[in-house]
Design an enzyme around this catalytic site. Structure first.
Site, PDB file in Angstrom:
ATOM      1  N   THR A  79      -1.472   7.392  -0.196  1.00 24.61           N
ATOM      2  CA  THR A  79      -2.788   7.243  -0.847  1.00 24.61           C
ATOM      3  C   THR A  79      -3.536   6.011  -0.351  1.00 24.61           C
ATOM      4  OG1 THR A  79      -1.839   5.899  -2.608  1.00 24.61           O
ATOM      5  CG2 THR A  79      -1.853   8.293  -2.940  1.00 24.61           C
ATOM      6  N   ARG A  97       0.849  -1.195   0.000  1.00 28.02           N
ATOM      7  CA  ARG A  97       0.000   0.000   0.000  1.00 28.02           C
ATOM      8  C   ARG A  97       0.881   1.240   0.000  1.00 28.02           C
ATOM      9  NH1 ARG A  97      -4.699   0.178   4.326  1.00 28.02           N
ATOM     10  NH2 ARG A  97      -2.966   0.699   5.676  1.00 28.02           N
ATOM     11  N   ASP A 112       5.081  -6.054   9.465  1.00 24.74           N
ATOM     12  CA  ASP A 112       6.142  -5.673  10.407  1.00 24.74           C
ATOM     13  C   ASP A 112       6.187  -6.619  11.599  1.00 24.74           C
ATOM     14  OD1 ASP A 112       7.136  -3.560   8.955  1.00 24.74           O
ATOM     15  OD2 ASP A 112       5.825  -2.076   9.896  1.00 24.74           O
TER      16      ASP A 112
HETATM   17  C1  PRP Z   1      -0.953  -4.749   4.341  1.00 28.21           C
HETATM   18  C2  PRP Z   1      -1.699  -6.046   4.444  1.00 28.21           C
HETATM   19  C3  PRP Z   1      -2.510  -6.051   3.187  1.00 28.21           C
HETATM   20  C4  PRP Z   1      -2.853  -4.601   3.021  1.00 28.21           C
HETATM   21  C5  PRP Z   1      -4.259  -4.390   3.492  1.00 28.21           C
HETATM   22  O1  PRP Z   1       0.141  -4.864   3.518  1.00 28.21           O
HETATM   23  O2  PRP Z   1      -0.857  -7.167   4.574  1.00 28.21           O
HETATM   24  O3  PRP Z   1      -1.819  -6.537   2.054  1.00 28.21           O
HETATM   25  O4  PRP Z   1      -1.933  -3.858   3.829  1.00 28.21           O
HETATM   26  O5  PRP Z   1      -4.662  -3.100   3.262  1.00 28.21           O
HETATM   27  P1  PRP Z   1      -5.810  -2.713   2.228  1.00 28.21           P
HETATM   28  O6  PRP Z   1      -6.951  -3.672   2.463  1.00 28.21           O
HETATM   29  O7  PRP Z   1      -6.165  -1.306   2.621  1.00 28.21           O
HETATM   30  O8  PRP Z   1      -5.266  -2.801   0.845  1.00 28.21           O
HETATM   31  P2  PRP Z   1       1.168  -3.655   3.288  1.00 28.21           P
HETATM   32  O9  PRP Z   1       0.699  -2.795   2.155  1.00 28.21           O
HETATM   33  O10 PRP Z   1       1.440  -2.968   4.577  1.00 28.21           O
HETATM   34  O11 PRP Z   1       2.438  -4.391   2.731  1.00 28.21           O
HETATM   35  P3  PRP Z   1       3.410  -5.442   3.436  1.00 28.21           P
HETATM   36  O12 PRP Z   1       2.654  -6.744   3.570  1.00 28.21           O
HETATM   37  O13 PRP Z   1       4.526  -5.536   2.472  1.00 28.21           O
HETATM   38  O14 PRP Z   1       3.820  -4.891   4.778  1.00 28.21           O
HETATM   39  N1  URA Z   2      -2.226  -3.389   6.937  1.00 36.64           N
HETATM   40  C1  URA Z   2      -1.880  -3.878   8.155  1.00 36.64           C
HETATM   41  O1  URA Z   2      -0.870  -4.582   8.280  1.00 36.64           O
HETATM   42  N2  URA Z   2      -2.656  -3.571   9.206  1.00 36.64           N
HETATM   43  C2  URA Z   2      -3.760  -2.811   9.091  1.00 36.64           C
HETATM   44  O2  URA Z   2      -4.431  -2.585  10.097  1.00 36.64           O
HETATM   45  C3  URA Z   2      -4.101  -2.317   7.821  1.00 36.64           C
HETATM   46  C4  URA Z   2      -3.313  -2.618   6.764  1.00 36.64           C
END
Ligand code: PRP
Ligand code: URA
Length: 209
Positions: A108, A104, A203
């Site tokens: 945005t 994400r 994380d």
């Molecule tokens: C997190 C989570 C999802 C997404 C959910 O990933 O693991 O993939 O956010 O959010 P959304 O429903 O609003 O799209 P992140 O983008 O933080 O990436 P990461 O897994 O690499 O930390």
């Molecule tokens: N991604 C995460 O890891 N946690 C949240 O709460 C939302 C998006």
């Protein structure tokens, strides 16, 4: 409209509560996620196809039933979705695994694609798309669209914690996709994080913050 399955077995609720606690470290967080993923996998695969298998017990021949594991693919959304793969592989060891890389944009909150590698015959398989967090639903909807572009017709989304917004978005954009979650939380905050949620799943799994 896609069906929402809230798998709130007491053992899953117990383990999820420990995961949510801010003092739970990465090792315990990962192990609990693996355990919950296996338990959720029972429900996600409840109606999976079976095949006859002629066998012999010590007493006589019989026709048993076996899962046709070749028909299943597990596709984690990177990074955090990886944390749900081992639990599902413990359940269905012969399943194939694909990967979709999405993150994400922190301003945005919209998803950015950076990787996609799927089994060659993905369109013939039931796909379990995994991601612990279903927040705005943007990442899940984009990943589902990528799978559909490659011919997938039987897709199930397995998440740990969802926000009502994310569930509604998937139901609206992909009404054919079943959604399996352990909990639906209250809302999103101003940073599109799930509240109360468990923080940033990636994380916490990988210890990056
Ligand atoms: C997190 C989570 C999802 C997404 C959910 O990933 O693991 O993939 O956010 O959010 P959304 O429903 O609003 O799209 P992140 O983008 O933080 O990436 P990461 O897994 O690499 O930390
Ligand atoms: N991604 C995460 O890891 N946690 C949240 O709460 C939302 C998006």
């Amino acid at each position: 409209m896609s069906q929402l399955h809230v798998i709130d077995h007491p053992m899953i609720q117990h383990k999820l509560t420990i995961m949510r606690k801010k003092e739970t470290g990465s090792k315990d967080f990962r192990e609990l996620l693996t355990e919950i993923s296996l338990l959720m996998g029972y429900e996600v695969t409840r109606d999976i196809a079976l095949e006859d298998m002629p066998i012999e017990t010590p007493l006589c021949p019989m026709t048993g039933k076996v899962v046709s594991g070749r028909k299943l693919a597990i596709v984690p959304i990177l990074r955090a979705g990886i944390g749900m793969v081992d639990g599902l592989l413990n359940l269905v060891p012969v399943a194939r695994v694909g990967h979709i890389g999405l993150y994400r944009n922190e301003e945005t909150h919209t998803p950015v694609v950076y990787y996609c590698k799927l089994p060659e015959d993905i369109q013939q398989r039931m796909v379990i798309l995994t991601d612990p967090m279903l927040a705005t639903g943007g990442s899940a909807c984009d990943a589902i669209a990528m799978l559909k572009e490659r011919g997938c017709k039987n897709i199930r989304l397995m998440c740990l914690v969802a926000a009502p917004d994310g569930v509604a978005k998937v139901q609206q954009e992909h009404p054919d996709v079943g959604i399996y979650v352990a909990a639906v939380d209250q809302c999103l905050n101003e940073n599109a994080y799930i509240v109360p949620g468990l923080g940033d799943a990636g994380d916490r799994i990988f210890g990056t913050k």
